[in-house]
Design a protein around this motif. Structure first.
Motif: not given
Length: 592
Positions: A488-506
């Protein structure tokens, strides 16, 4: 053939009529090839008559053998163009554009991925050319006979025929263009060949190319753009639940991974029981993962992604901003970070001139461009140098660079045609299909990204480093028939900082939204970029929306007209160098 050539030479109307019939026949063949053989396509092909008549009308300016020369040259021109259309459409779902001819520095390596779209029957549009070349040569015999005939009033009659034919066909074509411009299907460029006709689309394309090259923005244009940015400012605020995220990346090293052809579906997916992207999956636990982002690239493909990410502007509707507007003045992330003491660099295992990057990068504020010629390990596969070498070179360059730094790393091994050599196919998937090749290529790049990440960790560089990772456009779904899961034309966009609490934002969004989101995380005030960046902060309240390159809107925007205007205004911004008087003075301090 001699008798037919003589008859065509003697008649005032025969060659014009024949040229019209040939162009119509080839247009219909093209439409059948691109779409389907149906009554609907046949009926819509009648829209070809006016633009074809416009092209044919110029034949009346010539006499004798001059008509033959015009006939032959026009036939050759559109035959070759239609052939290019069929090849080009298979890759980008639109007709060949005159803007592509402006890409004077495009790498010849692209041929390895484009060659897969050539179809054996496409050459049918070229079959008549040798016959008419022979007739053109034979027309010399009758040239002397024609010059001996009385020519009184001949020039006047030719000009009269031309004027009448040009006026009538021009008015009819203008009427058709205005009529279809309001049709909803015109928002999708895949329909332009049908609604404008193949010949008409190219005439409109060439006219817009000339117009944009000489565009000077009026005060009304500038006011319209200012009003749009002012209305868009409300989309830059964040939901209160993410208020504490403002500035979390401030002062950190920024490593951007522009991951070629990375699609959403491969994340956390397996093939033959093996994770396709184990290293990306691992860092998702400490990342903001924006899973609702769609690709919005146009003809500039990867360079369009670079434009949107670094400048927050939509791509040009035709061609590539990197090619056409590389010397414009831009508000750009590297330029902004450079003003704050960052070292800025880009690494890409390809020719420095590919997509005119050697010209565009300094414009964006990139200080160093490490292209393939500067790599220590020059092992090639497919389109460019292997990503293993890219990540090794990135480690070397980061080690030589002062902190803080902005490092934009572009991968290439996962580019179509996905024919990775056996020794690099770590998953060991059976078969030589494009599906298997795509998964192997993605896994290969992910594997060497993991090694790159671990090396940075060993060197103690992760403590003050953030990673921004995204796909530039679909790969397997864009260029190949596939049995892999829908994307569905989706491409990942990830912002990663080691140690941060992860979260998926849809939240639904597009590539245009990556920069305003990142600027928020970098702690930049909206006053810095609110009148220069066209996207939405992906932390903004609501479910979001996006307009695709085709014109399709996904989601439920509060103001769909605002979205629909964005691409048109971006074209004006780029063609008219809108930011030159605005940014040049304001950013003079950034460049010092």
């Amino acid at each position: 053939m001699d008798r037919l050539t003589k008859k065509l030479s003697d008649s005032k109307w025969a060659l014009a009529t024949l040229l019209g019939l040939i162009l119509y026949g080839k247009s219909l063949f093209l439409l059948f090839t691109l779409y389907e053989v149906s009554v609907r396509v046949v009926l819509l092909s009648l829209l070809s008559i006016a633009p074809i008549a416009l092209v044919v009308s110029f034949i009346f300016l010539f006499a004798g053998r001059g008509r033959w020369k015009y006939f032959f040259l026009v036939n050759v021109f559109f035959s070759v163009l239609f052939y290019a259309d069929m090849v080009y459409f298979k890759g980008l779902n639109q007709l060949f554009s005159v803007y592509v001819l402006y890409i004077k520095n495009i790498s010849f390596d692209f041929g390895s991925s484009a060659s897969g779209y050539f179809m054996s029957y496409d050459f049918v549009v070229l079959l008549d050319l040798p016959v008419f070349l022979l007739m053109l040569r034979k027309s010399r015999i009758y040239e002397k006979e024609q010059t001996l005939k009385p020519q009184w009033g001949g020039a006047l009659l030719r000009r009269t025929r031309f004027a009448v034919a040009l006026t009538l066909s021009g008015l009819l074509m203008a009427t058709q263009v205005m009529a279809v411009s309001g049709v909803e299907d015109m928002e999708n460029f895949e329909n332009h060949a049908l609604l404008l006709s193949p010949v008409g689309n190219h005439l409109v394309n060439m006219a817009s190319f000339v117009a944009e090259k000489v565009m000077n923005l009026t005060e009304d244009d500038r006011a319209e753009i200012r009003d749009w940015f002012e209305a868009n400012a409300q989309n830059l605020t964040a939901d209160e639940t993410h208020a504490e995220d403002f500035g979390v990346l401030k002062g950190k090293n920024i490593v951007v991974l522009h991951f070629e052809s990375l699609e959403n579906f491969v994340l956390q997916e397996t093939a033959d029981g093996q994770e396709i992207t184990p290293n990306l999956n691992r860092i998702l636990k400490e990342s903001y993962f924006f899973s609702g982002v769609r690709e919005q690239v146009r003809e500039g493909t990867s360079s369009d992604t670079e434009l949107m990410f670094n400048t927050g502007l939509y791509p040009t509707q035709k061609g590539s901003a990197f090619m056409s507007y590389a010397e414009n003045t831009y508000f750009a992330l590297p330029k902004l970070l450079k003003s704050q003491g960052y070292a800025t660099m880009t690494l890409h295992g390809d020719d420095a001139k590919f997509w005119n990057r050697d010209v565009m990068y300094p414009t964006l504020g990139i200080e160093r461009y490490i292209d393939e010629s500067l790599f220590e390990d020059k092992r090639y596969s497919g389109l460019g140098i292997l990503d293993e070498s890219l990540f090794q070179q990135s480690l070397l360059e980061i080690g030589r660079t002062k902190e803080p730094f902005y490092s934009y790393i572009m991968t290439v091994t996962s580019h179509t045609p996905f024919n990775l050599e056996e020794e690099y196919r770590y998953l060991g998937l059976p078969g030589d299909t494009a599906d298997a090749g795509y998964l192997e290529s993605i896994h290969y790049t992910d594997y060497h990204f993991g090694k790159f990440y671990e090396e940075l960790k060993k060197k103690g560089l992760l403590e003050n480093t953030a990673f921004v990772i995204f796909g530039d456009h679909e790969g397997i779904h864009k260029y190949h028939e596939t049995e892999l899961p829908e994307n569905d034309k989706k491409i990942p966009f990830i912002v990663h900082v080691p140690g941060m609490k992860g979260e998926e934002i849809d939240r639904i969004g597009g590539q245009i939204d990556m920069l305003p989101t990142l600027l928020y995380l970098l702690g930049e005030e909206e006053s810095t970029y609110g009148d220069k960046v066209m996207g939405t902060n992906l932390f903004h309240p609501g479910t979001g929306s996006v307009i695709l390159a085709s014109g399709e809107i996904i989601g439920d925007p509060e103001d769909p007209v605002h979205l629909q205007q964005a691409g048109i205004l971006a074209n004006k911004i780029l063609a008219g160098d809108y930011f030159k008087p605005l940014v040049e003075d304001a950013s003079s301090s950034l460049d010092d």
